[in-house]
Every structure is written in structure tokens, then in C-alpha cells.
Design a protein around this motif. Structure first.
Motif, PDB file in Angstrom:
ATOM      1  N   HIS A  18       0.844  -1.191   0.000  1.00 61.57           N
ATOM      2  CA  HIS A  18       0.000   0.000   0.000  1.00 61.57           C
ATOM      3  C   HIS A  18       0.880   1.242   0.000  1.00 61.57           C
ATOM      4  O   HIS A  18       1.822   1.335   0.795  1.00 61.57           O
ATOM      5  CB  HIS A  18      -0.894   0.034   1.239  1.00 61.57           C
ATOM      6  N   ALA A  19       0.571   2.172  -0.883  1.00 63.95           N
ATOM      7  CA  ALA A  19       1.275   3.454  -0.925  1.00 63.95           C
ATOM      8  C   ALA A  19       0.253   4.563  -0.687  1.00 63.95           C
ATOM      9  O   ALA A  19      -0.759   4.644  -1.394  1.00 63.95           O
ATOM     10  CB  ALA A  19       1.960   3.652  -2.274  1.00 63.95           C
ATOM     11  N   ARG A  20       0.516   5.404   0.313  1.00 61.84           N
ATOM     12  CA  ARG A  20      -0.360   6.537   0.608  1.00 61.84           C
ATOM     13  C   ARG A  20       0.384   7.834   0.326  1.00 61.84           C
ATOM     14  O   ARG A  20       1.587   7.940   0.573  1.00 61.84           O
ATOM     15  CB  ARG A  20      -0.801   6.526   2.079  1.00 61.84           C
ATOM     16  N   GLY A  21      -0.340   8.816  -0.176  1.00 64.20           N
ATOM     17  CA  GLY A  21       0.301  10.091  -0.437  1.00 64.20           C
ATOM     18  C   GLY A  21      -0.641  11.095  -1.072  1.00 64.20           C
ATOM     19  O   GLY A  21      -1.850  10.866  -1.180  1.00 64.20           O
ATOM     20  N   ARG A  22      -0.067  12.204  -1.515  1.00 65.51           N
ATOM     21  CA  ARG A  22      -0.835  13.303  -2.116  1.00 65.51           C
ATOM     22  C   ARG A  22      -0.827  13.170  -3.632  1.00 65.51           C
ATOM     23  O   ARG A  22       0.208  12.905  -4.240  1.00 65.51           O
ATOM     24  CB  ARG A  22      -0.205  14.640  -1.709  1.00 65.51           C
ATOM     25  N   LEU A  23      -1.994  13.335  -4.238  1.00 62.63           N
ATOM     26  CA  LEU A  23      -2.118  13.261  -5.687  1.00 62.63           C
ATOM     27  C   LEU A  23      -1.944  14.642  -6.301  1.00 62.63           C
ATOM     28  O   LEU A  23      -2.589  15.613  -5.888  1.00 62.63           O
ATOM     29  CB  LEU A  23      -3.474  12.677  -6.077  1.00 62.63           C
ATOM     30  N   VAL A  24      -1.051  14.719  -7.284  1.00 54.51           N
ATOM     31  CA  VAL A  24      -0.791  15.970  -8.003  1.00 54.51           C
ATOM     32  C   VAL A  24      -1.073  15.743  -9.487  1.00 54.51           C
ATOM     33  O   VAL A  24      -0.650  14.727 -10.055  1.00 54.51           O
ATOM     34  CB  VAL A  24       0.672  16.426  -7.807  1.00 54.51           C
ATOM     35  N   VAL A  25      -1.781  16.668 -10.117  1.00 58.60           N
ATOM     36  CA  VAL A  25      -2.121  16.564 -11.534  1.00 58.60           C
ATOM     37  C   VAL A  25      -1.063  17.272 -12.371  1.00 58.60           C
ATOM     38  O   VAL A  25      -0.617  18.372 -12.036  1.00 58.60           O
ATOM     39  CB  VAL A  25      -3.506  17.181 -11.813  1.00 58.60           C
ATOM     40  N   HIS A  26      -0.653  16.625 -13.474  1.00 54.55           N
ATOM     41  CA  HIS A  26       0.295  17.207 -14.424  1.00 54.55           C
ATOM     42  C   HIS A  26      -0.382  17.257 -15.791  1.00 54.55           C
ATOM     43  O   HIS A  26      -0.358  16.278 -16.535  1.00 54.55           O
ATOM     44  CB  HIS A  26       1.578  16.383 -14.500  1.00 54.55           C
ATOM     45  N   ASP A  27      -0.968  18.388 -16.108  1.00 58.16           N
ATOM     46  CA  ASP A  27      -1.655  18.545 -17.394  1.00 58.16           C
ATOM     47  C   ASP A  27      -0.753  19.305 -18.368  1.00 58.16           C
ATOM     48  O   ASP A  27      -1.041  20.432 -18.759  1.00 58.16           O
ATOM     49  CB  ASP A  27      -2.988  19.275 -17.190  1.00 58.16           C
ATOM     50  N   ASP A  28       0.365  18.688 -18.721  1.00 60.42           N
ATOM     51  CA  ASP A  28       1.261  19.334 -19.685  1.00 60.42           C
ATOM     52  C   ASP A  28       1.945  18.270 -20.527  1.00 60.42           C
ATOM     53  O   ASP A  28       2.239  17.163 -20.076  1.00 60.42           O
ATOM     54  CB  ASP A  28       2.292  20.218 -18.975  1.00 60.42           C
ATOM     55  N   GLU A  29       2.222  18.635 -21.778  1.00 65.88           N
ATOM     56  CA  GLU A  29       2.737  17.678 -22.751  1.00 65.88           C
ATOM     57  C   GLU A  29       4.144  17.197 -22.396  1.00 65.88           C
ATOM     58  O   GLU A  29       4.472  16.024 -22.596  1.00 65.88           O
ATOM     59  CB  GLU A  29       2.750  18.304 -24.144  1.00 65.88           C
ATOM     60  N   ARG A  30       4.981  18.073 -21.866  1.00 65.68           N
ATOM     61  CA  ARG A  30       6.356  17.679 -21.556  1.00 65.68           C
ATOM     62  C   ARG A  30       6.389  16.562 -20.515  1.00 65.68           C
ATOM     63  O   ARG A  30       7.135  15.585 -20.665  1.00 65.68           O
ATOM     64  CB  ARG A  30       7.146  18.886 -21.051  1.00 65.68           C
ATOM     65  N   TYR A  31       5.583  16.702 -19.460  1.00 67.94           N
ATOM     66  CA  TYR A  31       5.509  15.657 -18.432  1.00 67.94           C
ATOM     67  C   TYR A  31       5.027  14.348 -19.043  1.00 67.94           C
ATOM     68  O   TYR A  31       5.604  13.278 -18.808  1.00 67.94           O
ATOM     69  CB  TYR A  31       4.574  16.097 -17.306  1.00 67.94           C
ATOM     70  N   MET A  32       3.950  14.440 -19.843  1.00 71.53           N
ATOM     71  CA  MET A  32       3.365  13.235 -20.406  1.00 71.53           C
ATOM     72  C   MET A  32       4.320  12.546 -21.365  1.00 71.53           C
ATOM     73  O   MET A  32       4.445  11.311 -21.351  1.00 71.53           O
ATOM     74  CB  MET A  32       2.060  13.569 -21.135  1.00 71.53           C
ATOM     75  N   ARG A  33       5.009  13.294 -22.176  1.00 71.20           N
ATOM     76  CA  ARG A  33       5.938  12.694 -23.137  1.00 71.20           C
ATOM     77  C   ARG A  33       7.056  11.949 -22.394  1.00 71.20           C
ATOM     78  O   ARG A  33       7.432  10.837 -22.770  1.00 71.20           O
ATOM     79  CB  ARG A  33       6.506  13.771 -24.056  1.00 71.20           C
ATOM     80  N   GLY A  34       7.580  12.555 -21.332  1.00 73.01           N
ATOM     81  CA  GLY A  34       8.630  11.905 -20.552  1.00 73.01           C
ATOM     82  C   GLY A  34       8.126  10.654 -19.849  1.00 73.01           C
ATOM     83  O   GLY A  34       8.811   9.628 -19.830  1.00 73.01           O
ATOM     84  N   LEU A  35       6.923  10.739 -19.258  1.00 72.98           N
ATOM     85  CA  LEU A  35       6.364   9.597 -18.542  1.00 72.98           C
ATOM     86  C   LEU A  35       6.119   8.426 -19.491  1.00 72.98           C
ATOM     87  O   LEU A  35       6.500   7.280 -19.197  1.00 72.98           O
ATOM     88  CB  LEU A  35       5.053   9.987 -17.852  1.00 72.98           C
ATOM     89  N   LEU A  36       5.501   8.695 -20.629  1.00 75.59           N
ATOM     90  CA  LEU A  36       5.197   7.612 -21.559  1.00 75.59           C
ATOM     91  C   LEU A  36       6.464   7.001 -22.145  1.00 75.59           C
ATOM     92  O   LEU A  36       6.511   5.791 -22.400  1.00 75.59           O
ATOM     93  CB  LEU A  36       4.271   8.123 -22.666  1.00 75.59           C
ATOM     94  N   ALA A  37       7.473   7.817 -22.335  1.00 70.22           N
ATOM     95  CA  ALA A  37       8.750   7.288 -22.826  1.00 70.22           C
ATOM     96  C   ALA A  37       9.367   6.351 -21.792  1.00 70.22           C
ATOM     97  O   ALA A  37       9.898   5.281 -22.141  1.00 70.22           O
ATOM     98  CB  ALA A  37       9.705   8.431 -23.160  1.00 70.22           C
ATOM     99  N   ARG A  38       9.294   6.732 -20.504  1.00 68.93           N
ATOM    100  CA  ARG A  38       9.853   5.872 -19.453  1.00 68.93           C
ATOM    101  C   ARG A  38       9.058   4.576 -19.313  1.00 68.93           C
ATOM    102  O   ARG A  38       9.644   3.487 -19.175  1.00 68.93           O
ATOM    103  CB  ARG A  38       9.883   6.628 -18.118  1.00 68.93           C
ATOM    104  N   LEU A  39       7.732   4.673 -19.320  1.00 70.59           N
ATOM    105  CA  LEU A  39       6.894   3.474 -19.222  1.00 70.59           C
ATOM    106  C   LEU A  39       7.155   2.529 -20.389  1.00 70.59           C
ATOM    107  O   LEU A  39       7.270   1.310 -20.220  1.00 70.59           O
ATOM    108  CB  LEU A  39       5.414   3.864 -19.194  1.00 70.59           C
ATOM    109  N   THR A  40       7.265   3.105 -21.581  1.00 75.16           N
ATOM    110  CA  THR A  40       7.520   2.285 -22.769  1.00 75.16           C
ATOM    111  C   THR A  40       8.868   1.591 -22.665  1.00 75.16           C
ATOM    112  O   THR A  40       8.991   0.392 -22.934  1.00 75.16           O
ATOM    113  CB  THR A  40       7.466   3.158 -24.034  1.00 75.16           C
TER     114      THR A  40
END
Length: 205
Positions: free
Chosen positions: A105-127
Motif C-alpha cells: 500500500h502506498a499513501r500520499g498526495r495526488l498531483v495533476v500534471h496537465d502538460d505535454e512535456r511531463y506526459m511525453r517523458g512519462l510515456l517514454a519511461r513506461l515504454t
């Protein structure tokens, strides 16, 4: 989460490795209608934060202010344990059925990142993570640029700033080595190797 002492796993390194091996987490949030859950693959970064993405149409990122505490549950192998698999049962009959499993179980604060740079980096890492074992790993650059650009606009990133990490590894540590080995051997023979092998590797607290 209640964790009896024999099943506690205090090592952050082991818990982090568990998340990396079982990245599909259940994000549990509280909204105006009550608790809700979302099933998302997460990336755990070096700082211990969890990262994922959701469809823009998913209401979770709009319903959370960014200051709410949330819970993410990661499940590992699990299986039913019959008393018949314990050698001691056939001696004194003092055994009952149980269920062995692993979870973090991981507990913590949720933060939203609605920007293309964050998403591009995240999807590249996941891939990169999940394609690493492929004979010919797929990369984002394999798809047309305009296609990827359109998809990036359709998703929103979320980050969980983890404040507490808690694990339960219920693998028969409270049983004798003979009983645990007997049950694990039966599980492996039934095709449930993951939980059986985890039980064989477990150590007494």
C-alpha cells in the motif's frame, strides 16, 4: 492495513522492487459519491514518487484538488492454502484453510500534471521499462509524430507523492518450515508457481 508481525516487510528497497515487478496499481480516491477505484500502470521514480496517466475524460483528475490523500494498492501473487497440504495436519489435525498473498500500500498526495512535456517523458519511461524484454522494443518514434501528438492531448498525468509505504507478505512465516514447504510444493504442482516459490523463499521473522 493491518499487518501481523510475522508478515511485515519493513525494507523500502524490497517494497520498491515489489512495485516495479507488479506495476498495475489500484488507485483509491474519495469523491462526493464516496470511494472510487482506478486501475493504472505506475512508474516509480528514484525519489519514491508514483507516476501514471489517465484519459482526459476520466473524472479522477478533475475531482481531486491536488491536496487529497489517496491510496494505491499493488497486488502480487496469491493463492488458497488447504490444510491437507501441511504434514502436521495429518499428525494432530490442528490446521485450517488460509489464503497467502503479497501486497503493498502506498499513501500520499495526488498531483495533476496537465502538460505535454511531463506526459511525453512519462510515456517514454513506461515504454522503455515494459518494452525492454522484447525482441524488437517499440519506441514512441515508431509511430507518426502527429498521431503521438494527438494521443498526448488526450491524456493527463498524475503523480502520487508517497508519504507512507506499507507491505504485507503473508507467506506462511508463522508455520513450520515443513508445513510451509509442503503447501508451497502443492501450489507449484498446481501451476501456481509464483506464490509457491515466494513461500519457499520466505524467512521466519
Amino acid at each position: 492495513m493491518y499487518v501481523p508481525r510475522p508478515f511485515q516487510e519493513p525494507s523500502p528497497g524490497i517494497l520498491n522492487a515489489f512495485i516495479a515487478a507488479h506495476p498495475l496499481g489500484t488507485l483509491v480516491v474519495q469523491n462526493s459519491q464516496g470511494p472510487d477505484a482506478y486501475h493504472l500502470p505506475f512508474h516509480l521514480d528514484e525519489s519514491g514518487s508514483l507516476h501514471a496517466h489517465v484519459a482526459r475524460g476520466n473524472p479522477v483528475w478533475r475531482n481531486i484538488s491536488g491536496h487529497e490523500n489517496v491510496l494505491v494498492i499493488f497486488h502480487g501473487p496469491q493463492g488458497y492454502i488447504s490444510p491437507e497440504w501441511y504434514p502436521s495436519k495429518h499428525e494432530d489435525h490442528r490446521q485450517v484453510p488460509t489464503w497467502n498473498y503479497q501486497a503493498v500500500h502506498a499513501r500520499g498526495r495526488l498531483v495533476v500534471h496537465d502538460d505535454e512535456r511531463y506526459m511525453r517523458g512519462l510515456l517514454a519511461r513506461l515504454t522503455a521499462e515494459h518494452e525492454a524484454g522484447m525482441q524488437k522494443p517499440w519506441q514512441m518514434s515508431d509511430a507518426p509524430e502527429d498521431y503521438i501528438d494527438a494521443l498526448l492531448k488526450a491524456v493527463v498525468g498524475i503523480e502520487i507523492e508517497v508519504a507512507e509505504l506499507k507491505g504485507i507478505m503473508k507467506l506462511g512465516q508463522n508455520e513450520s518450515v515443513e508445513d510451509r514447504t509442503g503447501a508451497a510444493t502443492q501450489l507449484i504442482a498446481r501451476g501456481e508457481a509464483a506464490i509457491g516459490e515466494a513461500m519457499l523463499a520466505a524467512k521466519k521473522p
